[in-house]
Design a protein around this motif. Structure first.
Motif, short mmCIF file in Angstrom:
data_model
loop_
_atom_site.label_atom_id
_atom_site.label_comp_id
_atom_site.label_asym_id
_atom_site.label_seq_id
_atom_site.Cartn_x
_atom_site.Cartn_y
_atom_site.Cartn_z
N GLN A 1 -15.95 -8.91 18.09
CA GLN A 1 -14.61 -8.87 18.68
C GLN A 1 -14.65 -8.16 20.02
O GLN A 1 -14.12 -8.64 21.03
N GLN B 1 -18.66 -9.86 10.97
CA GLN B 1 -17.25 -10.21 11.16
C GLN B 1 -17.17 -11.66 11.63
O GLN B 1 -17.93 -12.06 12.52
N GLN C 1 -18.92 1.38 4.01
CA GLN C 1 -17.69 1.90 4.61
C GLN C 1 -16.52 1.00 4.27
O GLN C 1 -16.51 -0.17 4.64
N ILE C 2 -15.56 1.57 3.59
CA ILE C 2 -14.33 0.83 3.31
C ILE C 2 -13.70 0.42 4.64
O ILE C 2 -13.60 1.23 5.56
N GLY C 3 -13.29 -0.83 4.72
CA GLY C 3 -12.71 -1.33 5.96
C GLY C 3 -13.66 -2.23 6.73
O GLY C 3 -13.23 -3.07 7.51
N GLY D 1 -10.41 1.89 8.50
CA GLY D 1 -11.79 1.53 8.82
C GLY D 1 -11.96 0.15 9.43
O GLY D 1 -13.08 -0.29 9.66
N MET D 2 -10.86 -0.53 9.74
CA MET D 2 -10.98 -1.92 10.18
C MET D 2 -10.82 -2.06 11.69
O MET D 2 -9.99 -1.40 12.30
N ASN D 3 -11.60 -2.99 12.23
CA ASN D 3 -11.40 -3.36 13.64
C ASN D 3 -10.11 -4.16 13.75
O ASN D 3 -9.70 -4.82 12.81
N GLN D 4 -9.50 -4.13 14.93
CA GLN D 4 -8.30 -4.93 15.15
C GLN D 4 -8.41 -5.66 16.48
O GLN D 4 -8.69 -5.05 17.50
N MET D 5 -8.19 -6.95 16.41
CA MET D 5 -8.18 -7.75 17.63
C MET D 5 -6.76 -7.74 18.21
O MET D 5 -5.80 -7.91 17.46
N SER E 1 -9.96 -5.61 21.81
CA SER E 1 -9.90 -5.21 20.40
C SER E 1 -10.17 -3.72 20.34
O SER E 1 -10.59 -3.11 21.32
N SER F 1 -11.77 -0.49 17.67
CA SER F 1 -12.59 -0.23 16.50
C SER F 1 -12.59 1.26 16.21
O SER F 1 -12.75 2.06 17.13
N PRO F 2 -12.44 1.65 14.95
CA PRO F 2 -12.50 3.08 14.64
C PRO F 2 -13.87 3.68 14.92
O PRO F 2 -13.98 4.89 15.14
#
Lengths: 440, 351
Positions: free
Chosen positions: A148, A170, A216-218, B162-166, B268, B270-271
């Motif tokens: 991304q 991903q 890792q959760i997420g 913990g999730m990436n976001q676009m 995007s 990312s954490p």
């Protein structure tokens, strides 16, 4: 007075931060699924996928959009000897070492030049590596990085006439400027392992206590493997109970509902479905290796001495997890069962052959490498049209068990042999999709 | 003095000398004082020799673009170092700034401008907290900011799960899309004339601003004095706590700004951005540029030099296909050498 004003300012700052934590529940994941009884389970699952794609890597899409208009650095001039720029996240685990080795061997055999850089899962470094490859004018880029974040660089490479093949955890959107993103079908491998585990452990009307050691959760792999495991377990458990699901779609839907709550709240009890998910531990630095396995398992086993099943996300973590179990007087395969939704390392398969692990999801990175080299050959040497390949190519998977481990085990190879697959065009994919059949 | 003047007149000199103020600067002293600049020049020359691609337009633009985030963060880090502090939480603040934009725009219905303003405000609050703990409660900056680094990272992972976001414009209100597109274009595209990335212009403005602030304003001079001689500054009636607090606010504010730019350029968030090497690179670059960990020393131009040294080392090793792991050793050797020169300069100056 001034000091008290400053104190108030500090308290305000802390409050703002905690307010963010409080309002942070609206991120990313799907949350509760909409309740619309008249929709099919398949439609409900695709609705969930729309909201939480990370938890469903490997579930085939409903329909794919045409990609022929997306810039991908094609067409190219035919040539026999290529210069390949390859940025990899790591050379520190069997999965990535095997992938790199397979690419290296293929390049040596075919006379290509391979330039390898290691970005250590550092996104900025991955982008810098690709930008350096563009300056160097490589023929093609293999990118193992955050797909991304790299979208702008993918476009830059494509506009410079350099095709990019991504390999990540991903999925990409249909309009991503890559030929394709080759990734593990993590949901499917989790599902198959969960299904097999239920056949070994589930008793009619019973339930088991489960803990998870995850990366890792997420993250895409953790979410998909865990979610898939729960879905597969439920699917097989209901069959054993004499109350089978009409199709896998229902199991996938129920599995997600349980997984999501478990991942968010760190605990989910569904004894009526056969599972009590007690807790999870995760690695400190997203490292899928033995130290990571130790980190993810230590506290879990200490506070949950009565686990029936420990799901270790991938078997490179197994040696660390195993050490923790033995330190806590738990004997894998005897008083605690182990399941691994990925990857199929030699060490993991040897543990499986000893009866310490029930099942391992096959996730051969050699297949990622073969896919990338095949595409490169198709484009440059054979002149084949690769302009409308599906955006996300999932490598095939199944559960490695004691029944079939001999087909995959080779004492001289660090990773299981993979399964062959074909690259699919968007049109071929759409023609193959059936609205009534199971997803896999 | 007259003997020295005679030497200059007759040209009978045994070494090159020049008078600088009331102190002679020998060639050796010049090399030591300007070692960062000399290292940069040598790196450029060596890089051009090693790889013909180094001096290509594309590559130079890449270097500029890649250093923008580090330069912005380094300006804030310089402010902290000048006051005798340090901020190890800046990488986490960068990550916080990066994810807050996507969170506010995608999930809370904010327009991009209010989202940017709120994010910057929140990051400034983080800095205020750091500064309060360091300046008013007199806690050790190293430990405090290290602890804050973990705390902010935790908040980031809680918010994002913990999730990436676009930053997908199709998922936001139609009325907000144009500005979001503009924001991402700013991060990803270049001006149509000389085709320099827009973020390079913003970074240049920020660097110029801080150069002016430190060189020509009393705030800048007093910030430096706060680190070089806090006792004297306090006796002069200046409130040094205010300057320290402001330095940390600036550092976190700029960290947040760098994070906002990262989201714009990547499209995007990312954490895992919280785990990036921003703090270490900014500190290393600032120290390479002559800043002192004890405070009171450092300049904007040489900080820029230090950051570019760090960036160029990465770049030339990539262009010459040096394998990844030996790159770390080479980088360490160059940095240690530069710090060694710095310590020699400090020792000479203190004599």
């Amino acid at each position: 007075m001034k000091t008290s004003k400053k104190l108030i300012a500090g308290i305000l700052a802390i409050s703002l931060l905690f307010a963010l934590i409080g309002c942070g529940g609206s991120s990313g994941g799907g949350g509760a699924a909409p309740v619309e009884d008249n929709r099919s389970a398949r439609d409900k699952v695709y609705d969930l996928i729309e909201k939480d794609l990370t938890a469903f890597n490997g579930i085939p899409a409903k329909v794919l959009q045409d990609r022929s208009g997306v810039i991908k650095g094609l067409p190219v001039e035919k040539k026999d000897k290529l210069t390949i720029g390859y940025t990899t996240g790591s050379l520190g685990s069997p999965f990535f070492v095997t992938m790199h080795k397979a690419i290296e061997e293929a390049c040596a055999a075919e006379g290509h030049t391979l330039i390898t850089q290691v970005n250590n899962f550092n996104t900025e470094q991955g982008l810098a590596d690709m930008q350096a490859f563009i300056v160097q004018g490589v023929d093609i880029i293999f990118a193992n990085t955050d797909v991304q974040a790299a979208s702008a660089v993918f476009r830059e490479a494509s506009e410079a006439g350099i095709p990019v093949i991504a390999t990540s955890n991903q999925p990409v959107n249909y309009d991503s400027n890559v030929i394709t993103d080759i990734l593990s079908g993590s949901y499917k491998s989790g599902f198959y392992v969960g299904e097999y585990t239920a056949k070994q452990m589930h008793k009619k009307g019973g339930s088991i206590k489960v803990g998870f050691s995850v990366i890792q959760i997420g993250s895409g792999d953790t979410e998909s493997r865990g979610n898939g495991f729960v879905g597969g377990y439920l699917y097989a458990a209901r069959e054993i109970d004499g109350n089978p699901y009409p199709s896998k779609w229902e199991a996938i839907y129920d599995g997600y509902t349980i997984w999501r709550e478990f991942a968010d709240k760190r605990s989910k009890s569904a004894p009526e479905l056969g599972l009590e998910l007690l807790s999870y531990g995760q690695t400190a630095n997203s490292n899928p290796d033995a130290p990571g396995g130790r980190e993810a398992t230590e506290d879990l086993i200490a506070v949950l001495p009565n686990l029936d099943l420990l799901v270790v996300e991938c078997d490179p973590m197994w040696p660390g997890a195993e050490q923790v179990l033995r330190e806590n007087n738990r004997t894998p395969g005897v008083d605690i069962q182990i399941a691994c939704p990925a990857d199929g390392t030699r060490v993991g398969m040897e543990a499986l052959m000893r009866g310490e692990i029930i099942a391992i999801g096959n996730n051969s990175s050699r297949m990622n490498a073969i896919g990338m080299m095949t595409i490169a050959k198709n484009i440059f040497i054979d002149g084949k049209d690769m302009n409308n390949i599906v955006a996300n190519t999932y490598t095939p998977t199944l559960a490695i068990t004691k029944e079939n481990v001999a087909e995959f085990y080779n004492p001289d190879d660090d990773l299981a042999m993979g399964m062959a697959y074909e690259l699919q065009t968007v049109d071929a994919y759409n023609a193959s999709v059936s609205p009534t059949a199971d997803p896999f | 003095m007259s003997n020295e003047n005679e030497k200059l007149t007759t040209g009978a000199q045994t070494e090159s000398t020049m008078l600088v103020g009331a102190r002679k600067m020998t060639f050796a002293t010049f090399v030591l004082e300007y070692n960062a600049l000399i290292i940069l020049v040598l790196l450029v020359v060596a890089s051009a020799i090693i790889s013909p691609l180094f001096l290509t337009r594309n590559n130079l633009v890449n270097i500029l673009r890649q250093q923008t985030s580090y330069l912005i963060i380094a300006m804030g880090m310089l402010m902290c170092l000048l006051t005798g502090g340090i901020d190890l939480s800046v990488a986490s603040t960068v990550g916080f700034g990066s994810i807050m934009i996507t969170q506010l725009v995608l999930f809370n219905g904010f327009g991009i401008i209010p989202a940017i303003l709120l994010t910057l405000l929140l990051c400034a609050c983080i800095g205020a907290l750091n500064g309060f703990l360091v300046a008013y409660l007199k806690m050790a900056p190293f430990i405090v900011t290290l602890a804050m680094s973990f705390g902010i990272q935790g908040v980031v992972f809680i918010i994002t799960r913990g999730m990436n976001q676009m930053l997908d414009v199709n998922k936001i209100a139609e009325s907000s899309r144009a500005l979001v597109r503009l924001y991402m274009n700013f991060g990803q595209n270049s001006d149509p004339f000389i085709r320099l990335p827009w973020r390079v212009y913003l970074t240049a403005l920020i660097v110029l601003f801080f150069w002016f602030l430190l060189k020509y304003t009393s705030f800048g001079r007093l910030s430096t004095a706060t680190g070089s001689n806090p006792v004297a500054v306090t006796l002069a009636g200046i409130n040094i706590k205010k300057y320290k607090l402001t330095a940390y606010i600036i550092c976190s504010f700029l960290g947040g700004l760098a994070g906002i730019l990262i989201t714009a350029s990547n499209g995007s968030s990312s954490p895992s951005t919280t785990g990036g090497d921003y703090a270490m690179t900014a500190i290393a670059g600032t120290i390479l540029g002559g800043a002192d960990l004890g405070g009171g020393k450092g300049s904007v131009p040489f900080t820029v030099v230090g950051i570019f040294i760090m960036g160029m080392i990465n770049n030339i090793m990539s262009l010459s296909n040096v394998p990844a792991y030996p790159q770390w050793c080479v980088k360490a050797a160059i940095i240690i050498f530069a710090i060694f020169l710095r310590s020699v300069v400090n020792a000479r100056n203190s004599r």
